[in-house]
Design an enzyme around this catalytic site. Structure first.
Site, PDB file in Angstrom:
ATOM      1  CE  LYS A 106      -3.918  -2.274   2.305  1.00 51.69           C
ATOM      2  NZ  LYS A 106      -3.337  -3.620   2.484  1.00 51.69           N
ATOM      3  CB  CYS A 222      -6.560  -8.662   5.579  1.00 52.69           C
ATOM      4  SG  CYS A 222      -5.276  -9.123   6.762  1.00 52.69           S
TER       5      CYS A 222
END
Length: 450
Positions: A106, A222
């Site tokens: 990211k 997640c």
């Protein structure tokens, strides 16, 4: 999950046993998606939520073993994880913070969206993982970065209200990783969920203090557990009335949050359906959760950044100038040069930016001085283009020589002696030094192919 998903439960369980999807995200600071599609050796399918994202459709492809990978043309990333930068939407020139940044998927995406302007602070509390983070940012050619190794509360002391965009990719129970990682399945325990949620609450609260008025805060996990997702967001909103939960963009595969999985008292009056869930049985990616929030207030322009006056000792400056004259094209920048130990860095911003912190990396590491001798650093090579260097050695992506270079072997090539930028096509791989036709390899030992 059986009770929560109802008729979808069997499809959900089957998706966890299926092979994990493989995503590839193009580094748009080095190549456009269109140019990449014209040269890619892989079979790819575009992703619907970003032009630089693709699914790898050939199960036998090995993109991590192609020379384009060490050249930094792409990052191998789960498709669902690519949505973070799309939602946070950093703009060039802004100050951006990734609180838990390793291994760098990211963070490299946020850096690419900044287009080399503004500031990216990438933090990682686990020291060995910070090393991987630095390597991935270097591979992407990121110049405007500060990498820190600090608790989030320490960052909050230094940077209150300073960032236009903050990402909290929180440590979690990792249920979304089950089809990718056998270790994640073995280590999972329902008993760990309350502790994870408490830690996430603490990290999110500290990170929020660093968001500037009008700025954006993205909370991500997640996992599928509502205790770590909607419940964390709900408690945060209850205690932070200056933040609003924003609706997500209209994109495929984005399922709404599930306030109905929380207690009525906790969910009441909050628009938690604006959270985003990505389910592995409905989408091409693994399981993810996102909540995009905005801090109330009138936004101000990002603080301007300028290079500091150079502060190199005379010997170091002379060695740098000699290298620049013998190797580079064009004038050497006058400002921005600093030395930490034996390493020379170039900064696009003053060290005042990080105050009392001690970053593990800042700006571009340009070279090292050992026993009075200069060696250019690998990170510098990956920020360059061939027209910025006097001597280059261009290798074809399928050639034996490019693989020999990546294994650390010497090559033979006629030409002038001196430092040589080795490239795959027009994309830098690293340094070598040519002496009488022998190209001595300076590819980093830790990066070499086996």
């Amino acid at each position: 999950m059986r009770a929560r998903l109802g008729d979808e439960f069997h499809a959900f369980i089957a998706s966890l046993a299926a092979p994990a999807a493989r995503g590839l995200r193009v580094n748009t600071t080095k190549i456009t998606p269109e140019a990449w599609l014209a040269r890619t050796p892989f079979s790819l399918q575009p992703l619907p939520w970003l032009p630089e994202g693709f699914l790898i459709t050939d199960p036998h492809a090995r993109p991590g073993r192609h020379p384009y990978h060490p050249a930094g043309l792409y990052y191998l990333q789960d498709p669902s994880a690519m949505l973070a930068a799309v939602l946070l939407d950093p703009q060039p020139g802004e100050w951006v913070l990734d609180v838990s940044a390793a291994p760098g998927g990211k963070a490299t995406h946020l850096a690419a969206r900044l287009q080399g302007r503004g500031l990216l602070v990438a933090n990682e509390v686990v020291r060995p993982r910070a090393r991987t983070l630095i390597d991935n940012l270097a591979r992407f050619g990121v110049r405007n970065m500060v990498v820190t190794h600090e608790p989030v509360e320490r960052l909050a002391q230094v940077w209150p209200g300073r960032f236009q965009r903050v990402l909290v990719d929180a440590p979690c129970s990792g249920e979304g990783m089950f089809r990718k990682s056998e270790q994640a399945r073995k280590e999972w325990s329902a008993r760990a969920i309350p502790g994870n949620a408490a830690r996430q609450q603490r990290i999110l609260a500290a990170a929020a203090t660093m968001v500037a008025p009008g700025g954006r805060l993205l909370y991500a996990t997640c996992t599928f557990a509502p205790e770590e997702n909607e419940a964390v967001v709900a408690r945060f909103l209850r205690t932070h009335p200056d933040f609003d939960l924003l609706p997500p963009p209209d994109l495929p595969y984005l399922a709404p949050g599930r306030p109905d999985w929380l207690s009525a008292d906790l969910a009441r009056g909050l628009p938690l359906e604006r959270c985003v869930r990505i389910w592995p049985h409905r989408s091409p990616g693994d399981g993810h959760f996102y909540a995009l929030m905005a801090r109330r207030g009138d936004p101000s322009p990002p603080e301007p950044l300028t290079p500091p006056p150079s502060s190199l000792p005379r010997q170091s400056l002379n060695l740098l100038r000699a290298f620049w004259q013998e190797t580079m094209v064009g004038p050497m920048p006058e400002d921005g040069w600093v030395q930490y130990g034996d390493a020379i860095h170039h900064l696009a911003f003053s060290p005042d930016v990080w105050g009392a912190l001690r970053p593990v990396r800042a700006g571009v590491r340009v070279g090292r001085i050992l026993r009075g001798r200069w060696t250019p650093h690998h990170a510098l090579a990956l920020t360059l283009t061939p027209d910025q260097v006097q001597r280059t050695l261009r290798l074809a992506p399928e050639s034996r020589d490019v693989r020999a270079y990546l294994r650390g072997e010497a090559l033979r090539s006629p030409g002038a002696d001196g430092w040589v930028l080795v490239t795959v096509e027009a994309f830098p791989l690293g340094w070598a030094r040519r002496v009488q036709g022998v190209v001595k390899n300076h590819y980093p030992k830790g990066w070499r192919w086996k």
